[in-house]
Design an enzyme around this catalytic site. Structure first.
Site, PDB file in Angstrom:
ATOM      1  N   ASP A   7       0.856  -1.187   0.000  1.00  0.00           N
ATOM      2  CA  ASP A   7       0.000   0.000   0.000  1.00  0.00           C
ATOM      3  C   ASP A   7       0.890   1.234   0.000  1.00  0.00           C
ATOM      4  O   ASP A   7       2.036   1.196   0.476  1.00  0.00           O
ATOM      5  CB  ASP A   7      -0.918   0.010   1.224  1.00  0.00           C
ATOM      6  CG  ASP A   7      -1.930   1.150   1.155  1.00  0.00           C
ATOM      7  OD1 ASP A   7      -2.683   1.221   0.163  1.00  0.00           O
ATOM      8  OD2 ASP A   7      -1.970   1.977   2.081  1.00  0.00           O
ATOM      9  N   GLU A   9       0.775   5.774   0.452  1.00  0.00           N
ATOM     10  CA  GLU A   9       0.067   7.022   0.701  1.00  0.00           C
ATOM     11  C   GLU A   9       0.742   8.085  -0.163  1.00  0.00           C
ATOM     12  O   GLU A   9       1.951   7.995  -0.438  1.00  0.00           O
ATOM     13  CB  GLU A   9       0.107   7.414   2.180  1.00  0.00           C
ATOM     14  CG  GLU A   9      -0.543   6.415   3.118  1.00  0.00           C
ATOM     15  CD  GLU A   9      -2.016   6.164   2.861  1.00  0.00           C
ATOM     16  OE1 GLU A   9      -2.679   7.028   2.238  1.00  0.00           O
ATOM     17  OE2 GLU A   9      -2.520   5.106   3.278  1.00  0.00           O
ATOM     18  N   GLU A  52      -6.452  18.037   1.616  1.00  0.00           N
ATOM     19  CA  GLU A  52      -7.449  16.963   1.596  1.00  0.00           C
ATOM     20  C   GLU A  52      -6.802  15.603   1.836  1.00  0.00           C
ATOM     21  O   GLU A  52      -7.362  14.749   2.522  1.00  0.00           O
ATOM     22  CB  GLU A  52      -8.183  16.956   0.251  1.00  0.00           C
ATOM     23  CG  GLU A  52      -9.344  15.968   0.209  1.00  0.00           C
ATOM     24  CD  GLU A  52     -10.121  16.043  -1.090  1.00  0.00           C
ATOM     25  OE1 GLU A  52     -10.979  15.173  -1.312  1.00  0.00           O
ATOM     26  OE2 GLU A  52      -9.878  16.973  -1.888  1.00  0.00           O
ATOM     27  N   HIS A  57      -4.746  10.623   5.569  1.00  0.00           N
ATOM     28  CA  HIS A  57      -3.666   9.825   6.168  1.00  0.00           C
ATOM     29  C   HIS A  57      -2.951  10.512   7.333  1.00  0.00           C
ATOM     30  O   HIS A  57      -2.187   9.861   8.058  1.00  0.00           O
ATOM     31  CB  HIS A  57      -2.636   9.409   5.116  1.00  0.00           C
ATOM     32  CG  HIS A  57      -2.145  10.519   4.241  1.00  0.00           C
ATOM     33  ND1 HIS A  57      -1.522  11.646   4.720  1.00  0.00           N
ATOM     34  CD2 HIS A  57      -2.169  10.650   2.875  1.00  0.00           C
ATOM     35  CE1 HIS A  57      -1.190  12.431   3.715  1.00  0.00           C
ATOM     36  NE2 HIS A  57      -1.575  11.860   2.572  1.00  0.00           N
ATOM     37  N   HIS A 152      -5.709   6.414   7.416  1.00  0.00           N
ATOM     38  CA  HIS A 152      -5.007   5.517   6.506  1.00  0.00           C
ATOM     39  C   HIS A 152      -3.507   5.559   6.829  1.00  0.00           C
ATOM     40  O   HIS A 152      -2.956   6.605   7.163  1.00  0.00           O
ATOM     41  CB  HIS A 152      -5.213   5.959   5.054  1.00  0.00           C
ATOM     42  CG  HIS A 152      -6.586   5.703   4.539  1.00  0.00           C
ATOM     43  ND1 HIS A 152      -6.827   4.986   3.393  1.00  0.00           N
ATOM     44  CD2 HIS A 152      -7.806   6.060   5.020  1.00  0.00           C
ATOM     45  CE1 HIS A 152      -8.135   4.923   3.185  1.00  0.00           C
ATOM     46  NE2 HIS A 152      -8.744   5.575   4.154  1.00  0.00           N
ATOM     47  N   ASP A 157      -2.373  -0.526   6.651  1.00  0.00           N
ATOM     48  CA  ASP A 157      -3.326  -0.961   5.630  1.00  0.00           C
ATOM     49  C   ASP A 157      -2.839  -2.222   4.915  1.00  0.00           C
ATOM     50  O   ASP A 157      -3.645  -3.082   4.551  1.00  0.00           O
ATOM     51  CB  ASP A 157      -3.572   0.164   4.620  1.00  0.00           C
ATOM     52  CG  ASP A 157      -4.478   1.260   5.179  1.00  0.00           C
ATOM     53  OD1 ASP A 157      -4.870   1.147   6.357  1.00  0.00           O
ATOM     54  OD2 ASP A 157      -4.773   2.216   4.449  1.00  0.00           O
TER      55      ASP A 157
END
Length: 236
Positions: A7, A9, A52, A57, A152, A157
């Site tokens: 995963d 970010e 945003e 995260h 997140h 994750d």
């Protein structure tokens, strides 16, 4: 089979607009069992993180100032994933960012040229059409604990996705048969067994037990006029 549940970010949603990766989390599995070997890094994106994205995260620009740039971790990251099958939820998003990052440095690498890619979101949509199939929804559906997932995070994750993926694809599950359980006896989570556990004992019948079994089968054969077992033995 070596699989890497992965995963990322990012600073925003589109690498074509110059957005970058700021965190990578990977969990290694061999033959569908987690090995305990993970890869995790925060990255200075050399640009600002969108407000945003921070609400999703929680990774701020100030936190990333002293982190390494992607070019500094690219080789070790590539060596970790090279030759593995990558398991990613909404793979097109993460692979798009990875290819964009690898495309900025030499040698240019394309993820699919060096790794297999499995999209767990596509698997979930095929298995549960018309339902929510984001990670939180799948955790609820399969009884995976995601109570620590307030925001997140790439490694967290990836760890959660590893549990979900094993359940989603039908392996490494612990089934509760207790009719009084909350989910009515469904999947209750994952129970991992140590690879160093003792081998199961093999209990073989004694000669007397074999003779008793043969006598019982002979009696059954006479009463029934033949059995499936005798037909199978005759076919061997």
């Amino acid at each position: 089979m070596r699989q890497i549940v992965l995963d990322t970010e990012t600073t925003g949603i589109d690498p074509a607009e110059g957005h970058r990766i700021i965190e990578i989390g990977c969990v290694e599995m061999m033959e569908r069992q987690p090995t305990g070997r993970n890869y995790h890094v925060y990255i200075n994106p050399e640009r600002e993180v969108e407000a945003e994205a921070i609400t999703i995260h929680g990774i701020t620009n100030e936190f990333l100032v002293d982190k390494p740039k992607f070019a500094e971790i690219a080789d070790e990251f590539f060596e970790f994933i090279k030759g593995a099958e990558l398991v990613i939820h909404n793979a097109a998003f993460d692979v798009g960012f990875m290819d964009s990052e690898f495309g900025r440095i030499k040698p240019v690498r394309k993820t699919a040229d060096h790794c297999g890619v499995v999209d767990s979101l596509a698997i979930a949509r095929a298995k549960h059409p018309g339902q929510k199939n984001n990670l939180n929804a799948l955790c609820k559906r399969y009884g995976v604990d995601n109570s620590n997932r307030e925001l997140h995070g790439a490694l967290l994750d990836a760890e959660i996705l590893a549990d979900v993926y094993l359940l989603l694809t039908g392996g490494q599950t612990d089934l509760s048969l207790d009719a009084g359980s909350e989910n009515g006896g469904g999947v209750s989570g994952i129970r991992r067994l140590s690879a160093e556990r003792p081998a199961l004992a093999v209990v073989r019948p004694t000669e007397a037990e074999n003779e008793a079994h043969e006598a019982f089968m002979s009696t059954l054969e006479k009463k029934a006029g033949g059995t499936v077992w005798s037909k199978l033995e005759g076919a061997e």
